[in-house]
Design an enzyme around this catalytic site. Structure first.
Site, PDB file in Angstrom:
ATOM      1  N   GLY A 208      80.275  38.007  77.080  1.00 17.68           N
ATOM      2  CA  GLY A 208      80.373  36.788  76.277  1.00 17.68           C
ATOM      3  C   GLY A 208      79.741  35.611  77.007  1.00 17.68           C
ATOM      4  O   GLY A 208      78.527  35.428  76.995  1.00 17.68           O
ATOM      5  N   GLY A 209      80.569  34.835  77.697  1.00 14.15           N
ATOM      6  CA  GLY A 209      80.118  33.588  78.335  1.00 14.15           C
ATOM      7  C   GLY A 209      78.847  33.728  79.149  1.00 14.15           C
ATOM      8  O   GLY A 209      77.930  32.898  79.038  1.00 14.15           O
TER       9      GLY A 209
ATOM     10  N   TRP B 141      77.190  36.109  71.662  1.00 14.32           N
ATOM     11  CA  TRP B 141      77.026  34.652  71.780  1.00 14.32           C
ATOM     12  C   TRP B 141      78.150  33.888  71.094  1.00 14.32           C
ATOM     13  O   TRP B 141      78.186  32.665  71.151  1.00 14.32           O
ATOM     14  CB  TRP B 141      75.672  34.234  71.192  1.00 14.32           C
ATOM     15  CG  TRP B 141      74.496  34.593  72.054  1.00 14.32           C
ATOM     16  CD1 TRP B 141      74.529  35.166  73.301  1.00 14.32           C
ATOM     17  CD2 TRP B 141      73.107  34.384  71.754  1.00 14.32           C
ATOM     18  NE1 TRP B 141      73.257  35.325  73.785  1.00 14.32           N
ATOM     19  CE2 TRP B 141      72.359  34.854  72.852  1.00 14.32           C
ATOM     20  CE3 TRP B 141      72.435  33.851  70.655  1.00 14.32           C
ATOM     21  CZ2 TRP B 141      70.962  34.806  72.880  1.00 14.32           C
ATOM     22  CZ3 TRP B 141      71.042  33.805  70.691  1.00 14.32           C
ATOM     23  CH2 TRP B 141      70.320  34.276  71.792  1.00 14.32           C
ATOM     24  N   LYS B 142      79.034  34.608  70.388  1.00 19.99           N
ATOM     25  CA  LYS B 142      80.157  33.970  69.685  1.00 19.99           C
ATOM     26  C   LYS B 142      79.643  32.785  68.856  1.00 19.99           C
ATOM     27  O   LYS B 142      78.562  32.858  68.294  1.00 19.99           O
ATOM     28  CB  LYS B 142      81.237  33.541  70.686  1.00 19.99           C
ATOM     29  CG  LYS B 142      81.620  34.671  71.642  1.00 19.99           C
ATOM     30  CD  LYS B 142      82.877  34.415  72.389  1.00 19.99           C
ATOM     31  CE  LYS B 142      83.074  35.507  73.425  1.00 19.99           C
ATOM     32  NZ  LYS B 142      84.404  35.557  73.959  1.00 19.99           N
TER      33      LYS B 142
ATOM     34  N   SER C 219      85.043  38.915  80.869  1.00 16.95           N
ATOM     35  CA  SER C 219      84.652  38.103  82.034  1.00 16.95           C
ATOM     36  C   SER C 219      83.648  38.801  82.949  1.00 16.95           C
ATOM     37  O   SER C 219      83.720  38.665  84.165  1.00 16.95           O
ATOM     38  CB  SER C 219      85.894  37.650  82.808  1.00 16.95           C
ATOM     39  OG  SER C 219      86.701  36.826  81.980  1.00 16.95           O
TER      40      SER C 219
HETATM   41  C1  PEP Z   1      83.359  39.066  74.602  1.00 20.63           C
HETATM   42  O1  PEP Z   1      83.038  38.118  73.902  1.00 20.63           O
HETATM   43  O2  PEP Z   1      83.404  40.182  74.098  1.00 20.63           O
HETATM   44  C2  PEP Z   1      83.663  38.836  76.027  1.00 20.63           C
HETATM   45  C3  PEP Z   1      83.940  39.859  76.774  1.00 20.63           C
HETATM   46  O3  PEP Z   1      83.664  37.519  76.470  1.00 20.63           O
HETATM   47  P1  PEP Z   1      83.648  37.031  78.008  1.00 20.63           P
HETATM   48  O4  PEP Z   1      82.563  37.803  78.725  1.00 20.63           O
HETATM   49  O5  PEP Z   1      83.336  35.558  77.930  1.00 20.63           O
HETATM   50  O6  PEP Z   1      84.990  37.329  78.596  1.00 20.63           O
END
Ligand code: PEP
Length: 254
Positions: free
Chosen positions: A239-240, A9-10, A218
């Site tokens: 992540g997102g 979730w950062k 992603s």
């Molecule tokens: C991550 O935070 O490890 C990541 C892969 O982010 P995202 O899926 O947004 O690229």
């Protein structure tokens, strides 16, 4: 091997938002996770207890911290210890995430210390590795993965190595694919995961076969199915697309 779908979730969500998303996940997964996959939520520190409480008792749904400092306690202003993570209900620790390496200048040596310390303290540790675009374009993919994996894993003593099968996962995350919308293509993912498996085998022998290697960068509901079925892809770090319960659940079942 059980596939792991992890949410990062950062720096998102205040407690009510975290509690709401965690409650949605708990409700959706209380009857079991799709294909018995393991879901892990790496929440911000301030959300850990709220998330852990909301998902308590749900099988195959675990909680972890995105960062920590590898000391018991002391004068480390701004840091939190593994004991604090455990007290808040976290059982996983993330190490080596590219945002820690590149925004906060965490060195391979610090990532190694954190990885060993987390294992020593009885946590499950997910170690992230991955190359920048410049490194890839210069043909250094293998060297970068080799350096990042070796510095973190080679120093582990026999006791910690014995814990790896139950307590360790690698996340291969090409830096250029994180948060950029650029997903690595199937050929690139296959190649990097095979390189990772081979380096792990070189360091750990046959035990390397049992270590999950997740892909991250992603990942979205529409590409998760293709990625999760590639050879040597034992999970996804998201992540997102993990911020909304609905899209994370779609990825979990992809
Ligand atoms: C991550 O935070 O490890 C990541 C892969 O982010 P995202 O899926 O947004 O690229």
């Amino acid at each position: 091997m059980q596939k792991i779908i992890a949410a990062n979730w950062k720096m998102h969500k205040i407690r009510p938002q975290a509690g709401e998303t965690a409650a949605e996940l708990a409700l959706a997964l209380k009857g079991g996770t799709p294909l018995e996959r393991l879901a892990v939520v790496f929440a911000p520190f301030t959300d850990l207890a709220v998330v852990a409480d909301a998902v308590a008792g749900v099988k195959n749904l675990e909680v972890g911290a995105q960062n920590f400092y590898p000391e018991e306690q002391g004068a480390f202003t701004g840091e939190i210890s593994p004991a604090m993570v455990r007290d808040a209900g976290g059982e996983w620790l993330l190490t080596g995430h590219s945002e820690r390496r590149h925004i906060f200048d965490e060195s391979d040596a610090l990532v190694a210390r954190k990885t060993a310390y987390g294992l020593e303290k009885g946590f499950k540790v997910m170690l992230c590795v991955g190359e920048t675009l410049e490194e890839r374009e210069a043909g250094h993919l293998r060297d970068v993965l080799d350096r990042q994996l070796r510095t973190a894993i080679e120093p582990l003593d026999a006791t910690l190595r014995a814990r790896l099968p139950q307590s360790f996962a690698i996340a291969y995350e090409p830096v250029w694919a994180i948060g950029t919308g650029k997903v690595a293509g199937p050929a690139e993912v296959l190649d990097a995961h095979l390189v990772t498996r081979n380096i792990l085998t070189d360091i750990l022998g046959v035990a390397a076969q049992d270590l999950p290697i997740l892909y991250g960068g992603s990942v979205k509901p529409d590409n998760a199915g293709a990625l999760i079925n590639l050879d040597n892809v034992d999970g996804l770090l998201v992540g997102g697309a993990s911020l909304e319960a609905k899209s994370f659940l779609q990825i979990l079942g992809a």
